[in-house]
Design a protein around this motif. Structure first.
Motif, PDB file in Angstrom:
ATOM      1  N   TRP A   1       0.827  -1.217   0.000  1.00  0.00           N
ATOM      2  CA  TRP A   1       0.000   0.000   0.000  1.00  0.00           C
ATOM      3  C   TRP A   1       0.853   1.256   0.000  1.00  0.00           C
ATOM      4  CZ3 TRP A   1      -4.704   0.516  -1.528  1.00  0.00           C
ATOM      5  CH2 TRP A   1      -5.605  -0.543  -1.393  1.00  0.00           C
ATOM      6  N   VAL A   2       1.966   1.215   0.742  1.00  0.00           N
ATOM      7  CA  VAL A   2       2.862   2.386   0.777  1.00  0.00           C
ATOM      8  C   VAL A   2       3.408   2.658  -0.618  1.00  0.00           C
ATOM      9  CG1 VAL A   2       5.087   3.236   1.627  1.00  0.00           C
ATOM     10  CG2 VAL A   2       3.469   2.210   3.207  1.00  0.00           C
ATOM     11  N   VAL A   3       3.820   1.601  -1.314  1.00  0.00           N
ATOM     12  CA  VAL A   3       4.325   1.761  -2.691  1.00  0.00           C
ATOM     13  C   VAL A   3       3.230   2.355  -3.571  1.00  0.00           C
ATOM     14  CG1 VAL A   3       5.083   0.517  -4.746  1.00  0.00           C
ATOM     15  CG2 VAL A   3       6.038  -0.074  -2.517  1.00  0.00           C
TER      16      VAL A   3
ATOM     17  N   SER B   1       1.457   6.882  -6.649  1.00  0.00           N
ATOM     18  CA  SER B   1       0.311   7.645  -7.168  1.00  0.00           C
ATOM     19  C   SER B   1       0.477   9.138  -6.920  1.00  0.00           C
ATOM     20  CB  SER B   1      -0.988   7.184  -6.501  1.00  0.00           C
ATOM     21  OG  SER B   1      -1.106   5.799  -6.619  1.00  0.00           O
ATOM     22  N   LEU B   2       1.188   9.487  -5.863  1.00  0.00           N
ATOM     23  CA  LEU B   2       1.289  10.907  -5.489  1.00  0.00           C
ATOM     24  C   LEU B   2       2.432  11.636  -6.187  1.00  0.00           C
ATOM     25  CD1 LEU B   2       0.435  10.768  -1.687  1.00  0.00           C
ATOM     26  CD2 LEU B   2      -1.011  11.567  -3.568  1.00  0.00           C
ATOM     27  N   THR B   3       3.261  10.911  -6.977  1.00  0.00           N
ATOM     28  CA  THR B   3       4.420  11.598  -7.572  1.00  0.00           C
ATOM     29  C   THR B   3       3.996  12.727  -8.518  1.00  0.00           C
ATOM     30  OG1 THR B   3       4.518   9.798  -9.152  1.00  0.00           O
ATOM     31  CG2 THR B   3       6.197   9.807  -7.405  1.00  0.00           C
ATOM     32  N   LEU B   4       2.934  12.523  -9.303  1.00  0.00           N
ATOM     33  CA  LEU B   4       2.485  13.568 -10.235  1.00  0.00           C
ATOM     34  C   LEU B   4       2.102  14.827  -9.463  1.00  0.00           C
ATOM     35  CD1 LEU B   4       1.846  14.459 -13.116  1.00  0.00           C
ATOM     36  CD2 LEU B   4      -0.421  13.442 -12.870  1.00  0.00           C
TER      37      LEU B   4
ATOM     38  N   PHE C   1      10.719  16.246 -18.471  1.00  0.00           N
ATOM     39  CA  PHE C   1      11.071  14.855 -18.175  1.00  0.00           C
ATOM     40  C   PHE C   1      10.412  14.378 -16.863  1.00  0.00           C
ATOM     41  CE2 PHE C   1      14.000  11.924 -15.981  1.00  0.00           C
ATOM     42  CZ  PHE C   1      13.978  10.882 -16.880  1.00  0.00           C
ATOM     43  N   ASN C   2      10.449  15.259 -15.840  1.00  0.00           N
ATOM     44  CA  ASN C   2       9.838  14.929 -14.544  1.00  0.00           C
ATOM     45  C   ASN C   2       8.353  14.642 -14.684  1.00  0.00           C
ATOM     46  OD1 ASN C   2      12.222  15.228 -13.272  1.00  0.00           O
ATOM     47  ND2 ASN C   2      11.807  17.282 -12.459  1.00  0.00           N
ATOM     48  N   ILE C   3       7.684  15.436 -15.520  1.00  0.00           N
ATOM     49  CA  ILE C   3       6.251  15.233 -15.732  1.00  0.00           C
ATOM     50  C   ILE C   3       5.993  13.845 -16.332  1.00  0.00           C
ATOM     51  CG2 ILE C   3       4.267  15.969 -17.128  1.00  0.00           C
ATOM     52  CD1 ILE C   3       4.589  17.890 -14.986  1.00  0.00           C
ATOM     53  N   PHE C   4       6.753  13.496 -17.359  1.00  0.00           N
ATOM     54  CA  PHE C   4       6.522  12.195 -18.015  1.00  0.00           C
ATOM     55  C   PHE C   4       6.751  11.050 -17.038  1.00  0.00           C
ATOM     56  CE2 PHE C   4       7.979  14.659 -21.927  1.00  0.00           C
ATOM     57  CZ  PHE C   4       6.673  15.001 -22.240  1.00  0.00           C
ATOM     58  N   ILE C   5       7.864  11.130 -16.337  1.00  0.00           N
ATOM     59  CA  ILE C   5       8.173  10.067 -15.371  1.00  0.00           C
ATOM     60  C   ILE C   5       7.064   9.962 -14.310  1.00  0.00           C
ATOM     61  CG2 ILE C   5       9.674   9.499 -13.387  1.00  0.00           C
ATOM     62  CD1 ILE C   5      10.934   8.576 -15.842  1.00  0.00           C
ATOM     63  N   SER C   6       6.626  11.130 -13.812  1.00  0.00           N
ATOM     64  CA  SER C   6       5.645  11.080 -12.727  1.00  0.00           C
ATOM     65  C   SER C   6       4.285  10.595 -13.220  1.00  0.00           C
ATOM     66  CB  SER C   6       5.534  12.444 -12.040  1.00  0.00           C
ATOM     67  OG  SER C   6       5.043  13.396 -12.939  1.00  0.00           O
ATOM     68  N   ILE C   7       3.934  10.913 -14.487  1.00  0.00           N
ATOM     69  CA  ILE C   7       2.667  10.368 -15.026  1.00  0.00           C
ATOM     70  C   ILE C   7       2.754   8.841 -15.065  1.00  0.00           C
ATOM     71  CG2 ILE C   7       1.280  10.138 -17.127  1.00  0.00           C
ATOM     72  CD1 ILE C   7       1.770  13.119 -17.624  1.00  0.00           C
ATOM     73  N   GLY C   8       3.909   8.361 -15.524  1.00  0.00           N
ATOM     74  CA  GLY C   8       4.114   6.912 -15.579  1.00  0.00           C
ATOM     75  C   GLY C   8       4.000   6.282 -14.190  1.00  0.00           C
TER      76      GLY C   8
ATOM     77  N   THR D   1       2.528   7.477 -11.515  1.00  0.00           N
ATOM     78  CA  THR D   1       1.172   7.594 -10.989  1.00  0.00           C
ATOM     79  C   THR D   1       0.287   6.484 -11.548  1.00  0.00           C
ATOM     80  OG1 THR D   1       1.400   9.960 -10.704  1.00  0.00           O
ATOM     81  CG2 THR D   1      -0.841   9.107 -10.781  1.00  0.00           C
ATOM     82  N   GLY D   2       0.424   6.256 -12.863  1.00  0.00           N
ATOM     83  CA  GLY D   2      -0.346   5.177 -13.489  1.00  0.00           C
ATOM     84  C   GLY D   2      -0.022   3.846 -12.846  1.00  0.00           C
ATOM     85  N   ALA D   3       1.280   3.601 -12.687  1.00  0.00           N
ATOM     86  CA  ALA D   3       1.698   2.336 -12.068  1.00  0.00           C
ATOM     87  C   ALA D   3       1.169   2.249 -10.644  1.00  0.00           C
ATOM     88  CB  ALA D   3       3.220   2.234 -12.071  1.00  0.00           C
ATOM     89  N   GLY D   4       1.244   3.358  -9.914  1.00  0.00           N
ATOM     90  CA  GLY D   4       0.766   3.382  -8.522  1.00  0.00           C
ATOM     91  C   GLY D   4      -0.709   3.049  -8.426  1.00  0.00           C
ATOM     92  N   LEU D   5      -1.515   3.639  -9.339  1.00  0.00           N
ATOM     93  CA  LEU D   5      -2.957   3.365  -9.306  1.00  0.00           C
ATOM     94  C   LEU D   5      -3.230   1.892  -9.597  1.00  0.00           C
ATOM     95  CD1 LEU D   5      -4.360   6.578 -11.052  1.00  0.00           C
ATOM     96  CD2 LEU D   5      -4.493   5.966  -8.618  1.00  0.00           C
ATOM     97  N   LEU D   6      -2.482   1.347 -10.562  1.00  0.00           N
ATOM     98  CA  LEU D   6      -2.647  -0.082 -10.885  1.00  0.00           C
ATOM     99  C   LEU D   6      -2.301  -0.960  -9.681  1.00  0.00           C
ATOM    100  CD1 LEU D   6      -1.331  -0.720 -14.504  1.00  0.00           C
ATOM    101  CD2 LEU D   6      -3.582  -1.229 -13.537  1.00  0.00           C
ATOM    102  N   ILE D   7      -1.161  -0.636  -9.063  1.00  0.00           N
ATOM    103  CA  ILE D   7      -0.755  -1.406  -7.878  1.00  0.00           C
ATOM    104  C   ILE D   7      -1.825  -1.283  -6.795  1.00  0.00           C
ATOM    105  CG2 ILE D   7       0.968  -1.610  -6.018  1.00  0.00           C
ATOM    106  CD1 ILE D   7       3.065  -0.613  -8.065  1.00  0.00           C
ATOM    107  N   GLY D   8      -2.375  -0.056  -6.663  1.00  0.00           N
ATOM    108  CA  GLY D   8      -3.437   0.169  -5.678  1.00  0.00           C
ATOM    109  C   GLY D   8      -4.632  -0.735  -5.908  1.00  0.00           C
TER     110      GLY D   8
END
Lengths: 105, 187
Positions: free
Chosen positions: B112-114, B119-122, B139-146, B148-155
């Motif tokens: 859950w922490v991960v 998810s909060l990086t964006l 670059f930071n925006i692209f990485i953080s969108i990625g 966040t997407g991964a975080g939501l999936l993991i969630g």
């Protein structure tokens, strides 16, 4: 005899006896304890669990001596569960007897 | 040696957390048992010693009640009550139930922490950009969108895994109530 084993057997005994006729707690315990050593109070947690799981239902019936008695009655699901346990029991005891008789080697 | 009154009051103390009607019903069962035994010519002391320890019976009756309650309504509160009731049955139960539960709960917590931090990086990058617009990097925006997407999936996965684990733990509680010592006098 270990406790897990005894608890499982007690479960089977209670179901077998209730299948023969509806009984109240004390009657049930006397029938069992005549043949098997047990902690008599432990039958009630078991009966309460059976009732919660739908294996038994209860009804009160007046008695000539003392307060009304709570009778336990086996339901259809209870009977189904009994048949499953019986089948396991027969298979288990058959296997153990076979080994005791030395036929396994 | 206990008489009927002592036995029943010890039992009542041991099931004090149960709802009123459940408690009354349990006490009725044991009272009925006493009156049947007395009619059978036994003494109160004989009956209470053959019933076993009221404290241990109370623990088992509580476990039966709470494990059923968590099946009826799987709230977190009921889950922890069932957990507590089952580990109180014996020291052995404390080991075989609390051990695995704590291990799995820490894994879940880590997951859950991960999920939440990814998810909060964006949001973090956007806030950072608002405060320090001069160091903005696409670059930071692209990485953080990625992330966040991964975080939501993991969630989403963690949500499913958490529900699934809870379900299996309730099954495990049931198994414990069925099979493990509690109320039985002869080990």
């Amino acid at each position: 005899m270990n406790v897990q084993f005894k608890k499982g057997v007690l479960e089977l005994c209670v179901l077998v006896l209730l299948d023969k006729k509806d009984q109240y707690g004390y009657e049930l315990v006397q029938h069992i304890s005549r043949h098997i050593e047990l902690s008599e109070g432990a039958v009630y947690p078991l009966l309460r669990r059976f009732t919660k799981e739908g294996y038994t239902t209860t009804y009160l019936q007046e008695s000539s001596e003392g307060p009304p008695r709570k009778y336990y009655k086996l339901t259809k699901e209870g009977n189904k569960y009994l048949q499953e346990l019986l089948e396991e029991w027969w298979m288990f005891t058959e296997g153990v007897n076979y080994l005791i008789d030395g036929k396994g080697i | 040696m206990m008489d009927k009154r002592q036995f029943l009051s010890k039992l009542e103390k041991a099931i004090l957390t149960l709802p009123r009607n459940e408690r009354d019903d349990i006490l009725y069962d044991y009272e009925e048992y006493f009156s049947n035994g007395l009619a059978d010519g036994k003494t109160e002391e004989e009956i209470s010693s053959s019933l076993g320890s009221p404290e241990q019976l109370g623990k088992e009756l509580s476990a039966v009640y709470y494990v059923d309650a968590v099946q009826e309504s799987g709230t977190t509160r009921n889950f922890f009550r069932a957990f507590w009731a089952v580990i109180s049955l014996s020291f052995f139960n404390l080991l075989i139930v609390a051990g695995p539960l704590i291990a799995l709960a820490s894994l879940l917590f880590a997951g859950w922490v991960v999920a939440v931090s990814f998810s909060l990086t964006l949001v973090g990058v956007l806030i950072n950009t608002l405060i320090y617009p001069e160091i903005f990097e696409p670059f930071n925006i692209f990485i953080s969108i990625g992330l966040t997407g991964a975080g939501l999936l993991i969630g989403i996965c963690m949500y499913a895994v958490t529900g699934w684990m809870k379900h299996w733990f309730v099954k495990y509680f049931q198994f414990n109530v069925r099979m493990v010592k509690g109320g039985m006098k002869y080990a």
